[in-house]
Structures are given as structure tokens and as C-alpha cells.
Design an enzyme around this catalytic site. Structure first.
Site, mmCIF file in Angstrom:
data_model
loop_
_atom_site.group_PDB
_atom_site.id
_atom_site.type_symbol
_atom_site.label_atom_id
_atom_site.label_comp_id
_atom_site.label_asym_id
_atom_site.label_seq_id
_atom_site.Cartn_x
_atom_site.Cartn_y
_atom_site.Cartn_z
ATOM 1 N N SER A 15 5.057 71.001 63.193
ATOM 2 C CA SER A 15 5.416 69.604 63.473
ATOM 3 C C SER A 15 4.232 68.651 63.516
ATOM 4 O O SER A 15 4.299 67.600 64.145
ATOM 5 C CB SER A 15 6.189 69.530 64.800
ATOM 6 O OG SER A 15 5.548 70.285 65.811
ATOM 7 N N ILE A 19 8.669 66.490 58.176
ATOM 8 C CA ILE A 19 9.942 66.527 58.892
ATOM 9 C C ILE A 19 9.742 66.892 60.353
ATOM 10 O O ILE A 19 10.342 66.292 61.247
ATOM 11 C CB ILE A 19 10.903 67.518 58.208
ATOM 12 C CG1 ILE A 19 11.308 67.006 56.823
ATOM 13 C CG2 ILE A 19 12.147 67.750 59.069
ATOM 14 C CD1 ILE A 19 12.085 68.016 55.989
ATOM 15 N N GLY A 20 8.912 67.887 60.616
ATOM 16 C CA GLY A 20 8.689 68.304 62.002
ATOM 17 C C GLY A 20 8.130 67.190 62.856
ATOM 18 O O GLY A 20 8.550 66.989 64.005
ATOM 19 N N TYR A 154 11.408 81.079 47.835
ATOM 20 C CA TYR A 154 11.675 80.055 48.843
ATOM 21 C C TYR A 154 13.163 79.989 49.176
ATOM 22 O O TYR A 154 13.562 79.988 50.340
ATOM 23 C CB TYR A 154 11.176 78.708 48.337
ATOM 24 C CG TYR A 154 11.551 77.522 49.196
ATOM 25 C CD1 TYR A 154 10.874 77.272 50.386
ATOM 26 C CD2 TYR A 154 12.562 76.641 48.804
ATOM 27 C CE1 TYR A 154 11.205 76.172 51.168
ATOM 28 C CE2 TYR A 154 12.892 75.549 49.576
ATOM 29 C CZ TYR A 154 12.215 75.317 50.757
ATOM 30 O OH TYR A 154 12.553 74.237 51.533
#
Length: 263
Positions: A15, A19-20, A154
Site C-alpha cells: 500500500s 491501489i493499496g 498472473y
């Protein structure tokens, strides 16, 4: 709407950016206490200081840990203690030829993208059940449903995250603990931005032009643009709140319509 997150303690893996980081900022703005995480100690400290600037009076700290190292993960969990909200976000991605991916790379992807969530959820779930409330959220991807040919390794990990979240939810039956998964679509995260800039440089293009061309080439996307990290964070924020009490064991899409199925 009051999301009732004041006083809740949250941990978000991976983070320090993207996004985090967006999820951490959103939780802080709702009054939650947040612990951020990254692999590099300096990056963690920088993220903490940046969040304190972005969100005045933010109650935020950080713990550095490399999720390829089980010993560092054990130390992280001993320092972390109990949390009300766990966001399993840390992950790596790259475009690679399936025939050229060695076993070691498959293992690295699995350790970071999947086993991080296994270990953190095993740490957090018991106390959540004992305390009578909790939220576990996996940040997966539409690539776990529609696995890209150039990112099989992935996509495999994101499909595993879907299975993990669904299975863990079944352990919360009859409680106020929930486990859900966010299926994000193509998002202009820090890592994607770096990749686009690198490719644009080698091709002699402006990064913005390449970004727009990539988005336009995604023919199933209804947005016809990259998703912003804050848009993924908005859904994660709702799932982290008591307001999402009827949502459990679900995979919720924030994919911009990239997936073509009705459900």
C-alpha cells in the site's frame, strides 16, 4: 453516508502506492486507523508521511515486509497484532511468454500474490471471529476470470485469490465477519504507468497517447479508458464497512465492463 469506520483498525498489504495507497487514504478519510505496508522500509516511511499530509490528523503507521520471505511475514504479523479490516492487495504482474517462465518465477508469483493472502488471513480471521466482527477483502483482477495468454502466471494467481476468498467466507457462516473479492479491471496504477512510460519511450510515443491507444484497444471495455486507483478503492471502502453486512463470499466487479458475462 456514514460508513461507520471510525475507530476500525485496517491493514493493507502493498500500500505504498497505486491501489493499496488509494485504499489506505480512503479508509483514513473515513476515520479508520491504518497500517500500510511495502517491501522497502524507506518507501513505507515515505507513504506514511505522504498520507499524513494528504489526510490531516491521520492515524497511520507502516510495517515493511517482503512477502517472498516467510520470516519477514511472521515478523510483520507479530508487530501487527489484531485488525478489524484486512485488505489483501499486494501483488506483482508482468507480460511474459508462458514457454519462457521458469519454475522459480511461478513460485515467486504464487508466494506474493496468493500466499500473502493465505498467511495474513490465517492471522486475522481467528481474532475477527472471536471479536464478533471483521472484514477480509482480496483485491483480485478480471484476469482471474478471463486469463490473458501473455499473463497466464498472473491470471492463475488471481483465480486462486477468488477461490481463497470464497472458501474463507464459508468459515464465517452466521457471524458478522465477511470475506469478499474485488475484480478490478485495467487500472492505471503506479506499476502500469511505469510500464506504459517505458514502452512509450522505446517506441518514440508520448505516454498519454500510448495510454489512450491501449484503452481504446480493449474492445470489451465499456469505460473505454483506464480505471483510476481511487475507483477500486471506493468499492473496497464499502466492503470494509459495516454497511456491506449482507455481502459475503462474493466477487464484485470494478472492471469497467471488461468482463462480458452477466454475472
Amino acid at each position: 453516508m456514514d460508513l461507520e469506520l471510525v475507530g476500525k483498525r485496517a491493514f493493507i498489504s502493498g500500500s505504498t502506492q497505486g491501489i493499496g495507497y488509494a485504499i489506505a487514504e480512503a479508509l483514513l478519510r473515513e476515520g479508520a486507523t491504518v497500517v500500510v505496508n511495502g517491501r522497502d522500509e524507506q518507501n513505507v516511511l515515505t507513504a506514511v508521511e505522504r498520507l499524513k499530509v494528504d489526510v490531516p490528523d491521520a492515524d497511520v503507521t507502516g510495517i515493511a515486509a517482503d512477502f517472498t520471505d516467510p520470516e519477514q511475514v511472521r515478523e510483520l504479523m507479530s508487530l501487527l497484532g489484531e485488525v478489524d479490516v484486512l485488505i489483501n492487495n499486494v501483488g506483482v504482474f508482468d507480460v511474459l511468454d508462458f514457454m519462457e517462465i521458469p519454475d522459480e518465477e511461478w513460485q515467486r508469483y504464487f508466494d506474493i500474490n496468493v500466499m500473502s493472502g493465505v498467511r495474513l488471513s490465517r492471522h486475522a480471521l481467528g481474532p475477527m471471529l472471536a471479536n464478533g466482527w471483521g472484514r477480509i477483502i482480496f483485491i483480485a483482477s478480471e484476469s482471474g476470470v478471463n486469463v490473458p495468454a501473455q499473463m497466464v502466471h498472473y491470471g492463475m494467481t488471481k483465480a486462486a485469490m477468488l477461490a481463497l476468498g470464497n472458501g474463507l467466507a464459508k468459515l464465517t457462516r452466521g457471524t458478522q465477519v465477511t470475506v469478499n473479492t474485488v475484480l478490478g479491471g485495467p487500472t492505471y496504477s503506479h506499476g502500469v504507468a511505469q510500464a506504459v512510460e517505458g514502452i512509450a519511450h522505446t517506441q518514440g510515443m508520448a505516454p498519454g497517447d500510448l495510454k489512450n491507444a491501449i484503452a481504446a484497444g480493449n474492445q470489451t471495455s465499456l469505460l473505454q479508458r483506464f480505471i483510476e486507483p481511487t475507483e477500486i478503492a471506493d468499492l473496497a471502502l464499502y466492503l470494509a464497512s459495516p454497511r456491506s453486512s449482507a455481502t459475503n463470499g462474493a466477487a464484485l466487479r470494478a472492471d469497467g465492463g471488461t468482463l462480458t458475462g452477466i454475472l
